[in-house]
Design a protein around this motif. Structure first.
Motif, mmCIF file in Angstrom:
data_model
loop_
_atom_site.group_PDB
_atom_site.id
_atom_site.type_symbol
_atom_site.label_atom_id
_atom_site.label_comp_id
_atom_site.label_asym_id
_atom_site.label_seq_id
_atom_site.Cartn_x
_atom_site.Cartn_y
_atom_site.Cartn_z
ATOM 1 N N VAL A 298 44.221 46.988 30.725
ATOM 2 C CA VAL A 298 45.037 45.958 31.364
ATOM 3 C C VAL A 298 45.380 44.954 30.272
ATOM 4 O O VAL A 298 44.789 44.962 29.198
ATOM 5 N N LEU A 299 46.351 44.073 30.547
ATOM 6 C CA LEU A 299 46.733 43.069 29.560
ATOM 7 C C LEU A 299 46.800 41.711 30.233
ATOM 8 O O LEU A 299 47.748 41.400 30.950
ATOM 9 N N GLU A 300 45.763 40.904 30.012
ATOM 10 C CA GLU A 300 45.697 39.562 30.587
ATOM 11 C C GLU A 300 45.922 38.534 29.481
ATOM 12 O O GLU A 300 44.995 37.851 29.048
ATOM 13 N N GLN A 301 47.142 38.435 29.013
ATOM 14 C CA GLN A 301 47.497 37.407 28.048
ATOM 15 C C GLN A 301 48.974 37.084 28.227
ATOM 16 O O GLN A 301 49.728 37.871 28.797
ATOM 17 N N GLY B 204 38.381 32.979 34.378
ATOM 18 C CA GLY B 204 39.578 32.251 34.761
ATOM 19 C C GLY B 204 40.608 32.344 33.654
ATOM 20 O O GLY B 204 41.753 32.721 33.895
ATOM 21 N N HIS B 205 40.222 32.002 32.449
ATOM 22 C CA HIS B 205 41.132 32.200 31.322
ATOM 23 C C HIS B 205 41.506 33.677 31.253
ATOM 24 O O HIS B 205 42.668 34.038 31.082
ATOM 25 N N THR B 206 40.499 34.531 31.370
ATOM 26 C CA THR B 206 40.664 35.956 31.649
ATOM 27 C C THR B 206 39.594 36.328 32.668
ATOM 28 O O THR B 206 38.707 35.531 32.980
ATOM 29 N N SER B 207 39.663 37.562 33.174
ATOM 30 C CA SER B 207 38.727 37.971 34.230
ATOM 31 C C SER B 207 37.289 38.050 33.755
ATOM 32 O O SER B 207 36.355 37.898 34.545
ATOM 33 N N ALA C 6 37.342 28.676 27.025
ATOM 34 C CA ALA C 6 36.936 28.040 28.284
ATOM 35 C C ALA C 6 37.335 26.568 28.266
ATOM 36 O O ALA C 6 37.710 25.995 29.294
ATOM 37 N N LEU C 7 37.251 25.949 27.095
ATOM 38 C CA LEU C 7 37.832 24.634 26.847
ATOM 39 C C LEU C 7 38.229 24.580 25.383
ATOM 40 O O LEU C 7 37.748 25.369 24.561
ATOM 41 N N VAL C 8 39.151 23.686 25.051
ATOM 42 C CA VAL C 8 39.578 23.498 23.668
ATOM 43 C C VAL C 8 39.521 22.008 23.367
ATOM 44 O O VAL C 8 39.408 21.179 24.276
ATOM 45 N N THR C 9 39.601 21.662 22.089
ATOM 46 C CA THR C 9 39.663 20.242 21.718
ATOM 47 C C THR C 9 41.004 19.879 21.075
ATOM 48 O O THR C 9 41.292 18.712 20.869
ATOM 49 N N PHE D 74 48.534 30.031 29.535
ATOM 50 C CA PHE D 74 47.596 30.900 28.834
ATOM 51 C C PHE D 74 46.488 31.465 29.724
ATOM 52 O O PHE D 74 45.705 32.293 29.265
ATOM 53 N N HIS D 75 46.410 31.019 30.975
ATOM 54 C CA HIS D 75 45.323 31.447 31.844
ATOM 55 C C HIS D 75 45.744 32.585 32.761
ATOM 56 O O HIS D 75 46.848 32.572 33.328
ATOM 57 N N HIS D 76 44.853 33.527 32.958
ATOM 58 C CA HIS D 76 45.059 34.557 33.968
ATOM 59 C C HIS D 76 44.980 33.951 35.360
ATOM 60 O O HIS D 76 45.746 34.310 36.249
ATOM 61 N N ASP D 77 44.050 33.007 35.542
ATOM 62 C CA ASP D 77 43.881 32.304 36.814
ATOM 63 C C ASP D 77 43.514 30.856 36.481
ATOM 64 O O ASP D 77 42.345 30.533 36.259
ATOM 65 N N ALA D 78 44.533 29.991 36.450
ATOM 66 C CA ALA D 78 44.325 28.617 35.999
ATOM 67 C C ALA D 78 43.375 27.850 36.905
ATOM 68 O O ALA D 78 42.561 27.054 36.425
ATOM 69 N N GLU D 79 43.442 28.069 38.195
ATOM 70 C CA GLU D 79 42.558 27.353 39.108
ATOM 71 C C GLU D 79 41.116 27.795 38.909
ATOM 72 O O GLU D 79 40.194 26.985 38.935
ATOM 73 N N ARG D 80 40.927 29.079 38.702
ATOM 74 C CA ARG D 80 39.577 29.583 38.448
ATOM 75 C C ARG D 80 39.039 29.033 37.130
ATOM 76 O O ARG D 80 37.854 28.693 37.015
#
Length: 264
Positions: A112-115, A175-178, A196-199, A216-222
C-alpha cells in the motif's frame, strides 16, 4: 578497517550531527533527520533519509566512527520516502535487516502507499512553503518516490524490548501512517519520534513541537489523538524527524504539540 580509520573526509555543510549522550547521535539535514545508536553492543539506525541523501547518511555514520557495513539494524518509524531511502540501500547493498511496526510493514513494502502523492501536493501548492518544499525534494527522491523495502520485517523481540543494539522499546503512535511507531532508548533517556511530532518543517510557520500539516497524514485526526501518548515516556530528549531536538521531558513535548496543533 576501524571506525577511526574510516574518517577520511569533511562533514558536508548540509549535515549536522550532534551527540546526545555517549551512544546516541542526532543527524539533521534541512529536509529530514535520523538517529544513530552506536554502543558497545553495535549500531542501530532509526530512519535513514531520502534515497538521494546516501552521501549524507554515509557521512553521518563516518562522523560517529562507523561505516554502513557496521549497521546491525535499521528501525523505520514509518514508510515515507524521506525516512526509508537509506534503509533500502543498506538492505540491498549489505543485507542489513530493516524493521518496522507490524502494522507498517505493508506501507514499507509498498503493498500500500500511505504518503502524499502528486495530486494532493498540487492541490495544496498554493499554501505557503508547499511549492518550494516540493521542488526541493524532487532531486532527493532520486526518481524513486515509491521506493520500498520488500525485505522489511517486524523487529525481533526479547524481554519486551527490540533485540537490536540499544534494546529500545517500540510504541505505536499511529495516524501519520497506519503503523507509525516511536522508539525509546530509555537507557539513554532518548525518544525517537519520527513524524509523530516535528519542531520545524518547510511547509509550516510553527516552531517547537507541533503536528505536520494535514497533507502529510494518512489520518490527521488520529495523528492528533495519539500524539499525547508520547507523554508517558520518561525520556528527557525527544528527537523528531524534522527540526531541532527537544531538550526536556517527553510529556512537555507532547503537551506543546497538542497545544500548537497543525498549521493547516
Amino acid at each position: 578497517m576501524s571506525g577511526a580509520q574510516r574518517r577520511t573526509g569533511r562533514r558536508p555543510a548540509e549535515l549536522r550531527v550532534s551527540a546526545i549522550g555517549d551512544r546516541i547521535h542526532f543527524a539533521r539535514t534541512e529536509h529530514v533527520n535520523w538517529v544513530i545508536y552506536a554502543g558497545p553492543d553495535g549500531v542501530t539506525l532509526v530512519d535513514s533519509g531520502y534515497a538521494g541523501q546516501r552521501r549524507l547518511l554515509e557521512a553521518s555514520l563516518d562522523t560517529v566512527g562507523v561505516g554502513p557495513a557496521d549497521v546491525a539494524a535499521v528501525l523505520v518509524t514509518h514508510g515515507h520516502a524521506d525516512h526509508l531511502g537509506g534503509a533500502a540501500w543498506l538492505a540491498t547493498e549489505f543485507g542489513t535487516p530493516v524493521h518496522a511496526h507490524p502494522l507498517e510493514l505493508p506501507n514499507v513494502r509498498r503493498d500500500v502507499l500511505e504518503q502524499a502523492g502528486t495530486g494532493s501536493v498540487l492541490r495544496n501548492a498554493w499554501r505557503p512553503g508547499v511549492a518550494a518544499w516540493a521542488f526541493a525534494i524532487v532531486p532527493l527522491l532520486d526518481g524513486r518516490a515509491t521506493l520500498g523495502v520488500p525485505s522489511v520485517t517486524a523487529p525481533p523481540m526479547r524481554d519486551d524490548r527490540l533485540d537490536v543494539p540499544g534494546r529500545p522499546r517500540m510504541r505505536l503512535i499511529d495516524g501519520h501512517t497506519s503503523g507509525h511507531a516511536v522508539f525509546e532508548f530509555d537507557g539513554d533517556g532518548v525518544l525517537a519520534v519520527g513524524d509523530a511530532l516535528v519542531t520545524r518543517h518547510r511547509t509550516s510557520p510553527l516552531l517547537g513541537p507541533h503536528l505536520l500539516p494535514s497533507l502529510f497524514h494518512h489520518d490527521a485526526e488520529r495523528a492528533r489523538t495519539t500524539v499525547g501518548a508520547i507523554g508517558s515516556s520518561t525520556a528527557r530528549v525527544v528527537l523528531p524527524g524534522h527540526g531541532e531536538a527537544w531538550i526536556g521531558p517527553a510529556d512537555a513535548a507532547a503537551e506543546a504539540a497538542l497545544s500548537a496543533g497543525a498549521p493547516w
